[in-house]
Design a protein around this motif. Structure first.
Motif, PDB file in Angstrom:
ATOM      1  N   ARG A 190     -39.157 -15.789 -35.588  1.00 10.92           N
ATOM      2  CA  ARG A 190     -38.442 -15.863 -36.860  1.00 10.92           C
ATOM      3  C   ARG A 190     -39.432 -15.626 -37.993  1.00 10.92           C
ATOM      4  NH1 ARG A 190     -37.247 -21.073 -35.007  1.00 10.92           N
ATOM      5  NH2 ARG A 190     -38.182 -21.754 -36.968  1.00 10.92           N
ATOM      6  N   SER A 191     -38.937 -15.224 -39.120  1.00  5.90           N
ATOM      7  CA  SER A 191     -39.822 -14.941 -40.255  1.00  5.90           C
ATOM      8  C   SER A 191     -40.506 -16.194 -40.776  1.00  5.90           C
ATOM      9  CB  SER A 191     -39.047 -14.244 -41.378  1.00  5.90           C
ATOM     10  OG  SER A 191     -37.985 -15.055 -41.831  1.00  5.90           O
ATOM     11  N   ASP A 192     -39.931 -17.378 -40.534  1.00  5.27           N
ATOM     12  CA  ASP A 192     -40.559 -18.606 -41.017  1.00  5.27           C
ATOM     13  C   ASP A 192     -41.485 -19.254 -39.988  1.00  5.27           C
ATOM     14  OD1 ASP A 192     -38.499 -19.427 -39.336  1.00  5.27           O
ATOM     15  OD2 ASP A 192     -37.797 -21.021 -40.653  1.00  5.27           O
ATOM     16  N   ASP A 193     -41.667 -18.641 -38.826  1.00  3.85           N
ATOM     17  CA  ASP A 193     -42.638 -19.126 -37.841  1.00  3.85           C
ATOM     18  C   ASP A 193     -44.051 -18.897 -38.374  1.00  3.85           C
ATOM     19  OD1 ASP A 193     -40.828 -19.971 -35.862  1.00  3.85           O
ATOM     20  OD2 ASP A 193     -40.831 -18.015 -34.871  1.00  3.85           O
ATOM     21  N   SER A 194     -44.987 -19.731 -37.944  1.00  2.46           N
ATOM     22  CA  SER A 194     -46.382 -19.535 -38.346  1.00  2.46           C
ATOM     23  C   SER A 194     -46.977 -18.372 -37.551  1.00  2.46           C
ATOM     24  CB  SER A 194     -47.207 -20.800 -38.093  1.00  2.46           C
ATOM     25  OG  SER A 194     -47.425 -20.982 -36.698  1.00  2.46           O
ATOM     26  N   ILE A 195     -47.999 -17.754 -38.124  1.00  2.00           N
ATOM     27  CA  ILE A 195     -48.649 -16.677 -37.380  1.00  2.00           C
ATOM     28  C   ILE A 195     -49.429 -17.233 -36.198  1.00  2.00           C
ATOM     29  CG2 ILE A 195     -48.660 -14.973 -39.241  1.00  2.00           C
ATOM     30  CD1 ILE A 195     -51.683 -15.614 -39.585  1.00  2.00           C
ATOM     31  N   ARG A 196     -49.820 -18.486 -36.258  1.00  2.00           N
ATOM     32  CA  ARG A 196     -50.466 -19.107 -35.093  1.00  2.00           C
ATOM     33  C   ARG A 196     -49.484 -19.132 -33.927  1.00  2.00           C
ATOM     34  NH1 ARG A 196     -54.896 -22.098 -34.171  1.00  2.00           N
ATOM     35  NH2 ARG A 196     -55.165 -22.717 -36.333  1.00  2.00           N
ATOM     36  N   HIS A 197     -48.242 -19.555 -34.190  1.00  2.00           N
ATOM     37  CA  HIS A 197     -47.215 -19.576 -33.144  1.00  2.00           C
ATOM     38  C   HIS A 197     -47.006 -18.163 -32.582  1.00  2.00           C
ATOM     39  CE1 HIS A 197     -43.424 -20.200 -31.066  1.00  2.00           C
ATOM     40  NE2 HIS A 197     -42.923 -19.204 -31.785  1.00  2.00           N
ATOM     41  N   ALA A 198     -46.901 -17.194 -33.469  1.00  2.00           N
ATOM     42  CA  ALA A 198     -46.683 -15.806 -33.036  1.00  2.00           C
ATOM     43  C   ALA A 198     -47.862 -15.299 -32.213  1.00  2.00           C
ATOM     44  CB  ALA A 198     -46.441 -14.910 -34.246  1.00  2.00           C
ATOM     45  N   ALA A 199     -49.073 -15.591 -32.656  1.00  2.00           N
ATOM     46  CA  ALA A 199     -50.262 -15.139 -31.924  1.00  2.00           C
ATOM     47  C   ALA A 199     -50.330 -15.778 -30.542  1.00  2.00           C
ATOM     48  CB  ALA A 199     -51.525 -15.454 -32.721  1.00  2.00           C
ATOM     49  N   LYS A 200     -49.988 -17.058 -30.444  1.00  2.00           N
ATOM     50  CA  LYS A 200     -49.971 -17.726 -29.140  1.00  2.00           C
ATOM     51  C   LYS A 200     -48.944 -17.079 -28.219  1.00  2.00           C
ATOM     52  CE  LYS A 200     -51.509 -22.439 -29.740  1.00  2.00           C
ATOM     53  NZ  LYS A 200     -51.081 -23.844 -29.800  1.00  2.00           N
ATOM     54  N   LEU A 201     -47.788 -16.755 -28.781  1.00  2.00           N
ATOM     55  CA  LEU A 201     -46.744 -16.108 -27.988  1.00  2.00           C
ATOM     56  C   LEU A 201     -47.192 -14.731 -27.509  1.00  2.00           C
ATOM     57  CD1 LEU A 201     -43.874 -16.440 -26.883  1.00  2.00           C
ATOM     58  CD2 LEU A 201     -43.020 -15.558 -29.066  1.00  2.00           C
ATOM     59  N   MET A 202     -47.823 -13.977 -28.392  1.00  2.00           N
ATOM     60  CA  MET A 202     -48.357 -12.665 -27.996  1.00  2.00           C
ATOM     61  C   MET A 202     -49.363 -12.820 -26.857  1.00  2.00           C
ATOM     62  SD  MET A 202     -49.073 -10.634 -31.518  1.00  2.00           S
ATOM     63  CE  MET A 202     -47.766 -10.051 -32.566  1.00  2.00           C
ATOM     64  N   ASP A 203     -50.225 -13.823 -26.966  1.00  2.00           N
ATOM     65  CA  ASP A 203     -51.222 -14.060 -25.932  1.00  2.00           C
ATOM     66  C   ASP A 203     -50.561 -14.419 -24.603  1.00  2.00           C
ATOM     67  OD1 ASP A 203     -53.797 -14.439 -24.787  1.00  2.00           O
ATOM     68  OD2 ASP A 203     -53.719 -16.570 -25.268  1.00  2.00           O
ATOM     69  N   GLU A 204     -49.595 -15.320 -24.633  1.00  2.00           N
ATOM     70  CA  GLU A 204     -48.894 -15.732 -23.414  1.00  2.00           C
ATOM     71  C   GLU A 204     -48.159 -14.572 -22.743  1.00  2.00           C
ATOM     72  OE1 GLU A 204     -46.285 -18.883 -24.625  1.00  2.00           O
ATOM     73  OE2 GLU A 204     -47.957 -20.206 -25.172  1.00  2.00           O
ATOM     74  N   LEU A 205     -47.556 -13.711 -23.569  1.00  2.00           N
ATOM     75  CA  LEU A 205     -46.756 -12.601 -23.048  1.00  2.00           C
ATOM     76  C   LEU A 205     -47.582 -11.337 -22.799  1.00  2.00           C
ATOM     77  CD1 LEU A 205     -43.697 -13.008 -25.439  1.00  2.00           C
ATOM     78  CD2 LEU A 205     -43.822 -13.693 -23.027  1.00  2.00           C
ATOM     79  N   ASN A 206     -48.827 -11.347 -23.281  1.00  2.00           N
ATOM     80  CA  ASN A 206     -49.698 -10.181 -23.189  1.00  2.00           C
ATOM     81  C   ASN A 206     -49.060  -8.959 -23.847  1.00  2.00           C
ATOM     82  OD1 ASN A 206     -52.082  -8.857 -22.536  1.00  2.00           O
ATOM     83  ND2 ASN A 206     -51.275  -8.146 -20.562  1.00  2.00           N
ATOM     84  N   VAL A 207     -48.594  -9.151 -25.086  1.00  2.00           N
ATOM     85  CA  VAL A 207     -47.980  -8.074 -25.868  1.00  2.00           C
ATOM     86  C   VAL A 207     -48.673  -7.971 -27.214  1.00  2.00           C
ATOM     87  CG1 VAL A 207     -45.725  -8.287 -24.729  1.00  2.00           C
ATOM     88  CG2 VAL A 207     -46.162  -9.557 -26.854  1.00  2.00           C
ATOM     89  N   GLY A 208     -48.511  -6.843 -27.854  1.00  2.00           N
ATOM     90  CA  GLY A 208     -49.120  -6.624 -29.160  1.00  2.00           C
ATOM     91  C   GLY A 208     -48.112  -6.514 -30.281  1.00  2.00           C
ATOM     92  N   ILE A 209     -46.841  -6.754 -29.971  1.00  2.00           N
ATOM     93  CA  ILE A 209     -45.787  -6.676 -30.986  1.00  2.00           C
ATOM     94  C   ILE A 209     -44.692  -7.673 -30.653  1.00  2.00           C
ATOM     95  CG2 ILE A 209     -44.541  -4.857 -29.757  1.00  2.00           C
ATOM     96  CD1 ILE A 209     -43.777  -3.672 -32.513  1.00  2.00           C
ATOM     97  N   LEU A 210     -44.133  -8.250 -31.695  1.00  2.00           N
ATOM     98  CA  LEU A 210     -42.970  -9.123 -31.552  1.00  2.00           C
ATOM     99  C   LEU A 210     -41.939  -8.728 -32.603  1.00  2.00           C
ATOM    100  CD1 LEU A 210     -44.720 -12.589 -31.172  1.00  2.00           C
ATOM    101  CD2 LEU A 210     -43.438 -11.371 -29.388  1.00  2.00           C
ATOM    102  N   PRO A 211     -40.707  -8.473 -32.187  1.00  2.00           N
ATOM    103  CA  PRO A 211     -39.654  -8.255 -33.178  1.00  2.00           C
ATOM    104  C   PRO A 211     -39.406  -9.556 -33.945  1.00  2.00           C
ATOM    105  CG  PRO A 211     -38.979  -7.459 -31.009  1.00  2.00           C
ATOM    106  CD  PRO A 211     -40.230  -8.270 -30.822  1.00  2.00           C
TER     107      PRO A 211
END
Length: 144
Positions: free
Chosen positions: A15-36
């Motif tokens: 979501r747009s109100d999520d922290s970038i720390r949360h997003a970065a952790k999710l990217m790391d867990e999923l091994n992806v470089g983009i999140l919609p």
């Protein structure tokens, strides 16, 4: 061939109100470089690892206080799930982008298509090779 035949489905979103720390952790867990970035199932932006590095880290923004909205790309390029692979390949090559969100005709996120999807699933290897070359051509530095 239509994009729906080769796209990756069931992608994780933020979501747009999520922290970038949360997003970065999710990217790391999923091994992806983009999140919609979605409001419900409606695409409102995309967040890439590059957005986090270039827009947030280089500006000294704090990962727990900086939100996805602060650094995401709003109104991203996207395609429809019934678009032909060739037209999406042209979009990617013309814009020099490696991943494109896929929406249905109600503008709800249904997946994402990447160069990897094109390379492994598309039947026209020449078109994929041409697109890869055009996407990978170095662009001029942004020096404003």
């Amino acid at each position: 061939m239509k994009i729906r035949e080769i796209m990756t489905r069931d992608v994780q979103t933020v979501r747009s109100d999520d922290s970038i720390r949360h997003a970065a952790k999710l990217m790391d867990e999923l091994n992806v470089g983009i999140l919609p970035v979605c409001d419900g199932r409606t695409l409102v932006g995309v967040l890439t690892d590059r957005d986090i590095t270039i827009r947030a880290t280089s500006a000294g923004l704090t990962p727990d206080r900086c939100t996805v909205a602060d650094v995401m790309t709003a109104n991203p390029r996207y395609c429809y799930e019934d678009d032909p692979v060739g037209s999406v390949t042209e979009l990617m090559a013309g814009q020099q982008i490696r991943r494109v969100p896929v929406v249905d005709r109600n503008d709800r996120l249904s997946g994402i298509v990447s160069l990897g999807d094109l390379a492994t699933d598309a039947k026209n290897d020449r078109a994929v090779g041409d697109a890869l070359e055009r996407i990978s051509t170095p662009s001029r530095p942004d020096r404003d």
